[in-house]
Scaffold this active site. Structure first.
Site, PDB file in Angstrom:
ATOM      1  N   GLN A  64       0.813  -1.211   0.000  1.00  0.00           N
ATOM      2  CA  GLN A  64       0.000   0.000   0.000  1.00  0.00           C
ATOM      3  C   GLN A  64       0.843   1.255   0.000  1.00  0.00           C
ATOM      4  O   GLN A  64       2.035   1.228   0.307  1.00  0.00           O
ATOM      5  CB  GLN A  64      -0.922   0.014   1.206  1.00  0.00           C
ATOM      6  CG  GLN A  64      -0.204  -0.096   2.531  1.00  0.00           C
ATOM      7  CD  GLN A  64      -1.205  -0.289   3.681  1.00  0.00           C
ATOM      8  OE1 GLN A  64      -1.543   0.667   4.354  1.00  0.00           O
ATOM      9  NE2 GLN A  64      -1.664  -1.510   3.868  1.00  0.00           N
ATOM     10  N   HIS A  77       0.181   5.803   0.650  1.00  0.00           N
ATOM     11  CA  HIS A  77      -0.747   6.822   1.130  1.00  0.00           C
ATOM     12  C   HIS A  77      -0.523   8.118   0.360  1.00  0.00           C
ATOM     13  O   HIS A  77       0.605   8.430  -0.026  1.00  0.00           O
ATOM     14  CB  HIS A  77      -0.548   7.044   2.633  1.00  0.00           C
ATOM     15  CG  HIS A  77      -0.576   5.761   3.405  1.00  0.00           C
ATOM     16  ND1 HIS A  77      -1.692   4.965   3.481  1.00  0.00           N
ATOM     17  CD2 HIS A  77       0.386   5.103   4.101  1.00  0.00           C
ATOM     18  CE1 HIS A  77      -1.415   3.885   4.199  1.00  0.00           C
ATOM     19  NE2 HIS A  77      -0.160   3.942   4.587  1.00  0.00           N
ATOM     20  N   GLU A 120       3.165   8.161   8.237  1.00  0.00           N
ATOM     21  CA  GLU A 120       3.080   7.263   9.393  1.00  0.00           C
ATOM     22  C   GLU A 120       4.459   6.809   9.857  1.00  0.00           C
ATOM     23  O   GLU A 120       5.426   6.789   9.094  1.00  0.00           O
ATOM     24  CB  GLU A 120       2.168   6.063   9.098  1.00  0.00           C
ATOM     25  CG  GLU A 120       2.705   5.122   8.036  1.00  0.00           C
ATOM     26  CD  GLU A 120       1.673   4.079   7.606  1.00  0.00           C
ATOM     27  OE1 GLU A 120       0.457   4.330   7.669  1.00  0.00           O
ATOM     28  OE2 GLU A 120       2.108   2.988   7.178  1.00  0.00           O
ATOM     29  N   ARG A 134      -4.162   0.527  -2.370  1.00  0.00           N
ATOM     30  CA  ARG A 134      -3.536  -0.795  -2.314  1.00  0.00           C
ATOM     31  C   ARG A 134      -2.822  -1.097  -3.623  1.00  0.00           C
ATOM     32  O   ARG A 134      -3.232  -0.633  -4.688  1.00  0.00           O
ATOM     33  CB  ARG A 134      -4.581  -1.854  -2.012  1.00  0.00           C
ATOM     34  CG  ARG A 134      -5.124  -1.717  -0.605  1.00  0.00           C
ATOM     35  CD  ARG A 134      -6.016  -2.865  -0.183  1.00  0.00           C
ATOM     36  NE  ARG A 134      -6.589  -2.532   1.114  1.00  0.00           N
ATOM     37  CZ  ARG A 134      -7.633  -1.730   1.276  1.00  0.00           C
ATOM     38  NH1 ARG A 134      -8.246  -1.228   0.217  1.00  0.00           N
ATOM     39  NH2 ARG A 134      -8.066  -1.436   2.478  1.00  0.00           N
TER      40      ARG A 134
HETATM   41 ZN   LIG Z   1       0.750   2.356   5.636  1.00  0.00          ZN
END
Ligand SMILES: [Zn+2]
Length: 409
Positions: free
Chosen positions: A99, A101, A136, A283
């Protein structure tokens, strides 16, 4: 006033059955998977405040009622009336999907566009659940294996040269012609757009070559993971894409930061994860869920290069912080030994998560103290100012906690 949080566990299929139950001290392992413990105010699973003597209230409602008190003046002025970060415990028994972002502009446009097209917010075909980007940071609690960013193109060519899989040569041609980010982008696109049957054949040939080379190569771990991924997602071209990515291992206390567009997948392990409060995921394989290839290609960063685990920087004798460029969050760890009393200053909203032992949190404003046992989290409003942390009973035990707050400079 500091309050304990009642938090939601997300039962995604890849989750561990034991890790979160062990951390939170629940007597028996869960009957289903427990993948992520969400601590924060994201609308999909907001935490609730456990205030003694009154009914539980959702954290976003409490913040909306009095943003300046709950977030503090600096954070409510910069971010508006919402908690900028989301804290999680992530427990992977199996790999997550590949994945990436979006960045801020992509998230805003993508969210508005999917709204305009009438895709319900909770639809399985929806990529943008909110309008925020999602940088993240994952910090390992136990050893973590992960795929993170594209390996240097010349090293990836070495991996495929050692693999010597004839069937891969046609798709590798663009990378041989242009061993850089452009070659990687063309190769990745050709994998993602390959007809299903052709992709499955390619994966079968690749995995057979990996099985033949395991044990006799510097890339043995990469080849072994390709076999494992194929066992879980037979024929998924993500098995081949995974061979383009850096395979990294984090020891406890090491972390990785993932900025916008970084293609990644956590493969196994348990960690504390913090991110901008968002659930926006594009994804890119190793999944049975919706894959939006054009949007993924728009978002992905094909820059190639090695990734090193991020080590924490000591703030003082008790606290160490993992520095990142993200504005929305700052994650640090605090270690307390018997007899310690550590005072901190909350200038913005904080979530404290106890991962070992037990800690008494005493706000400096005279409001009630809170006991934070292992696996429990508490919300510290941004207007709290000074508060003190002391290890609780039993005497002699040390305590560890994670401190999540906004990255105020
Ligand atoms: Zn992630």
């Amino acid at each position: 006033m500091v309050d304990l949080l009642d938090c939601t566990v997300m039962p995604y299929a890849w989750g561990s059955h034991t890790a979160i139950a062990e951390l939170t001290g629940h007597a028996s392992p869960s009957s289903g998977p427990e993948a992520e413990l969400w601590m924060g105010a994201h609308p999909m699973a907001p935490s609730r405040l456990v205030r003694s003597g009154s009914a539980q209230r959702a954290l976003p409602d409490v913040i909306a009622e009095s943003p300046a008190r709950e977030l503090g003046p600096e954070v409510s002025a910069s971010f508006g009336p919402r908690l900028p970060f989301l804290l999680k415990v992530l427990a992977a028994a199996q790999p997550l999907s590949l994945q990436a972002h979006p960045n801020e502009a992509q998230a805003k446009l993508g969210f508005e566009d999917e709204d305009r097209r009438g895709i319900p917010r909770d639809a399985a075909t929806r990529s943008y659940k909110d309008s925020s980007h999602k940088p993240e940071l994952l910090c390992a609690l136990v050893p973590v294996d992960a795929l993170c960013g594209f390996r240097r193109a010349c090293d990836t060519l070495r991996l495929f040269d050692e693999l010597a899989c004839r069937e891969l040569e046609p798709v590798l041609a663009p990378l041989r012609a242009s061993p850089d980010r452009d070659g990687i982008a063309i190769l990745f696109r050709s994998l993602m757009t390959m007809p299903g049957a052709e992709g499955s054949r390619l994966v079968r040939a690749t995995v057979a070559a990996c099985a033949a080379r395991v044990g006799s190569s510097g890339f043995a771990r990469e080849y072994e993971w390709a076999r494992r991924l194929d066992a879980l997602y037979p024929g998924d071209v993500g098995v081949v894409s995974a061979l383009l990515l850096n395979l990294i291992h984090l020891d406890p206390g090491e972390a990785i930061y993932l900025g916008a567009g970084n293609l990644h997948a956590y493969l196994s392990g348990v960690g504390v994860e913090i991110m901008a409060s968002s659930d926006n995921v594009l994804r890119g394989g190793l999944t049975k869920k919706h894959v939006d290839v054009p949007e993924l290609m728009r978002v992905l960063d094909f820059a190639d290069g090695p990734v090193a685990p991020l080590r924490a920087r000591a703030v003082d004798a008790h606290e160490r912080v993992w520095d990142t460029p993200a504005r929305e969050f700052r994650l640090s760890a605090i270690e307390l030994a018997r007899g310690d009393a550590v005072t901190r200053d909350a200038r913005g909203p904080e979530i404290l998560l106890c991962t070992r032992g037990s800690v008494v949190v005493t706000p400096g404003d005279g409001s009630a103290e809170v006991v934070l046992d292992q696996g429990r989290a508490a919300f510290v409003p941004g207007s709290t100012g000074r508060y003190t942390l002391v290890p609780a009973d039993p005497p002699g035990t040390n305590a560890s906690l994670y401190r999540a707050t906004v990255n105020l400079t």
